[in-house]
Design a protein around this motif. Sequence first.
Motif, PDB file in Angstrom:
ATOM      1  N   LYS A 180      -8.102  -0.940  -5.681  1.00  8.90           N
ATOM      2  CA  LYS A 180      -8.967  -0.545  -4.572  1.00  8.90           C
ATOM      3  C   LYS A 180      -8.359  -1.004  -3.243  1.00  8.90           C
ATOM      4  CE  LYS A 180     -12.430   0.603  -7.411  1.00  8.90           C
ATOM      5  NZ  LYS A 180     -12.967   1.939  -7.533  1.00  8.90           N
ATOM      6  N   PRO A 181      -7.270  -0.382  -2.809  1.00  6.34           N
ATOM      7  CA  PRO A 181      -6.598  -0.863  -1.591  1.00  6.34           C
ATOM      8  C   PRO A 181      -7.495  -0.810  -0.357  1.00  6.34           C
ATOM      9  CG  PRO A 181      -5.602   1.182  -2.391  1.00  6.34           C
ATOM     10  CD  PRO A 181      -6.561   0.738  -3.431  1.00  6.34           C
ATOM     11  N   GLU A 182      -8.531   0.013  -0.397  1.00  2.00           N
ATOM     12  CA  GLU A 182      -9.403   0.121   0.781  1.00  2.00           C
ATOM     13  C   GLU A 182     -10.206  -1.163   0.999  1.00  2.00           C
ATOM     14  OE1 GLU A 182      -9.643   1.904  -1.941  1.00  2.00           O
ATOM     15  OE2 GLU A 182     -11.685   1.813  -2.748  1.00  2.00           O
ATOM     16  N   ARG A 183     -10.237  -2.042  -0.001  1.00  3.07           N
ATOM     17  CA  ARG A 183     -11.010  -3.278   0.165  1.00  3.07           C
ATOM     18  C   ARG A 183     -10.184  -4.421   0.748  1.00  3.07           C
ATOM     19  NH1 ARG A 183     -13.937  -3.524  -5.666  1.00  3.07           N
ATOM     20  NH2 ARG A 183     -14.955  -1.498  -5.570  1.00  3.07           N
TER      21      ARG A 183
ATOM     22  N   ASP B  34       0.146   4.147  -2.505  1.00  2.00           N
ATOM     23  CA  ASP B  34      -0.107   5.530  -2.093  1.00  2.00           C
ATOM     24  C   ASP B  34       0.883   6.493  -2.732  1.00  2.00           C
ATOM     25  OD1 ASP B  34      -2.211   4.709  -0.614  1.00  2.00           O
ATOM     26  OD2 ASP B  34      -1.137   4.649   1.299  1.00  2.00           O
TER      27      ASP B  34
ATOM     28  N   LYS C 149       0.832  -1.207   0.000  1.00  2.00           N
ATOM     29  CA  LYS C 149       0.000   0.000   0.000  1.00  2.00           C
ATOM     30  C   LYS C 149       0.869   1.261   0.000  1.00  2.00           C
ATOM     31  CE  LYS C 149      -4.275   1.865   1.736  1.00  2.00           C
ATOM     32  NZ  LYS C 149      -3.851   3.171   2.262  1.00  2.00           N
TER      33      LYS C 149
ATOM     34  N   ASP D  17      -9.575  -5.774   3.606  1.00  2.00           N
ATOM     35  CA  ASP D  17     -10.181  -6.749   4.513  1.00  2.00           C
ATOM     36  C   ASP D  17     -11.081  -7.723   3.772  1.00  2.00           C
ATOM     37  OD1 ASP D  17      -8.958  -5.851   6.805  1.00  2.00           O
ATOM     38  OD2 ASP D  17     -10.394  -4.216   7.037  1.00  2.00           O
TER      39      ASP D  17
END
Lengths: 412, 295
Positions: A392-395, A232, A228, A397
Amino acid sequence: MKHLLGRGVSVMLAAALMSTTAFAGELVINTDTSDPAPKAAFQAVIDGFKAENPDVTVTWNLFDHEGYKTSIRNFLTADAPDLANWYAGNRMLPYVNAGLFEAVDDVWEENGLNETLASAAGSMTIDGKKWGVPYTYYQWGVYYRKDIFEANNIAVPTNWEEFKAAGATLNAAGITPITIGTKYLWTAGGVFDYLNLRTNGYDFHMALTKGEVAWTDERVRATMANWKELLDANFFLENHAAYSWQEALAPMVQGDAAMYVMGNFAVAPLREAGLTDDQIGFFQFPVINPDVPLAEEAPTDTVHIPSNAKNKEDAKKFLAYLARADVQTEINKTLGQLPVNNQSQVGDDKFLQAGNKMLSSTTGGIAQFFDRDAPAEMAKAGMEGFQEFMVKPERLDAILERLEKVRGRVYK
Amino acid sequence: MQAFWKKNQQSIAPWLFLLPGIAMFLLYVVYPIFGSIQISFFDWDGLGEKTWVGMGNYVELLDDEAFYTSLKNNILWLVLYLLAIPAGLFVALFLNQTVRGIRIYKSLFFFPFVISQVVVGLVFSWFYDPNFGLLNVALGAIGLEPIAVLADERFVTYGIIVAGLWPQTAYCMILYLTGLNAVDPEQIEAARLDNAKGWKMLWYIILPQLRPATFIAMVVTIIGALRSFDLVSIMTDGGPWGSSRVLAFFMYEQAFSEYGFRMGYGAAIAVVLFMIMMVYISGFLYKMYRDERGH
């Protein structure tokens, strides 16, 4: 005309008879080495074998690379050749489990391959037996534009901080640090492999691909956190999901991107696109966790004897020939890859020399590749997850939980 | 024997003529259907032993995100693909005139249906290419940000459907063109005398006469939407991260692709797809049956 036609038919008939009746001394080889260099390399091996064994007639069936992956399943069960090429590691497991490959420990014993091919012994062994003979492998690492690095005063990064700093400098100069095309997913697997090998080391990586560790483990999260950081910092090519690995070479050739985490096979198309050896360089993937011994990725290609082969005696002769130091020297010169036999000579090519130097001094272990170390189903789900994570690094989990679910199903 | 033949000739002869067809149909259509249904109850990699898992594959399917993604995309395909019918009708009406060289225009409009789906897929992948694709060049010209249609989960399925509509419209067009040839000129003349023109003429006079063409166009389009595979495979390979999968592609991926070889699971997907198709096929058969009896 009629006469000619008749003769043509009888020649064809004879040919058909020849190919179906396997009399002693006939050796049938199936390979998928249809690209120019592999084809020439295999031609040379077969010619050399024929010269030393004039009593053996060799029939060589060439398959298209993609089609081979499906046809091998058919011909191993229905109409087995005497030899077939394939890959080491988990990739050969289904065939070994189904009893379609023959164990060739005797070939290893009689020809001293346990010493000369020692580096690949681990990836050829399943259930304590060896199932084929490796003839070539190639290194993975970071291929980069030397001239761009020099123009921006970037030294080859050896650790994580330098690597990130190099990316920042490149971004500031309007150059994408790493090009990648994830349309066919496996390229993302290569990036994950290196990040995981550098973050957690070889043993953890193998445990993960063997299904012994949960995907939701903190150590996997550590790897993903490192990934990440790169995401980023805008390290990767935009819209990479739209490109194949070949299409992603273009930005690097045009000078819009500076690095590519890739296998050595990327060098040939880069050269063909007009880059000179002064412009292309190679470096080992930088250290992330200094406490972890450096492990590398080097997929190995192999040749096997199907259990249903008719002429196993000559097939074993061929394997012994293929394992020989001088033969591996020659075949890998043509392939532009590294010989497995430790008595062989490595080609003069600077990338081969660099790869050989790196791999022969590797202490951490040698991984095959994500989709060769992990079983097919896990590999597919994993690489798809990596691609999604890259966009989509926010996914994270949700992705890890999905992979964990697949793990629960695949390794029973 | 002779007497038996004499007596039953009328009833036996049709079956004799049908026999080759029936044999082929049983061997290549009916048997594989039941074969697939049977395999869907097993866990099988295509090589080793089959393991009976009962409804296991179906249970897993219901818990598989990829299945719902595929199902959702299949519905999108079904609905949006039908746009090919009005589009084809419009083109057919437009081309149904006697102008010098009209045959050339007709063939040009039919061209996308003639070229292979693989080529259509490649052409559209280039069209959508985020760097040099025509679409993004055009968007750039009017000052918009480029869109990576095939790399964005929000647009990817629509992008592929648009590519699919291109040849499908041509197909519907040709169906309507032949239909228009059969439109009765006398009825049109009569309608003219009654002062019908434009939309009214189309809706009350032309369209009812085109009903057989519409019916066929509907059937081929729905079947085409359900078996959409080539374009997905060529343009995105199911990606990004599986968001453009459809059932047919998902089945292929699980059963035959490089990372697949789960024959049982693939067969279960095929059975589900078959059930969905059955809805349409039985509707189609019912209508055929009704029409036959009507005459």
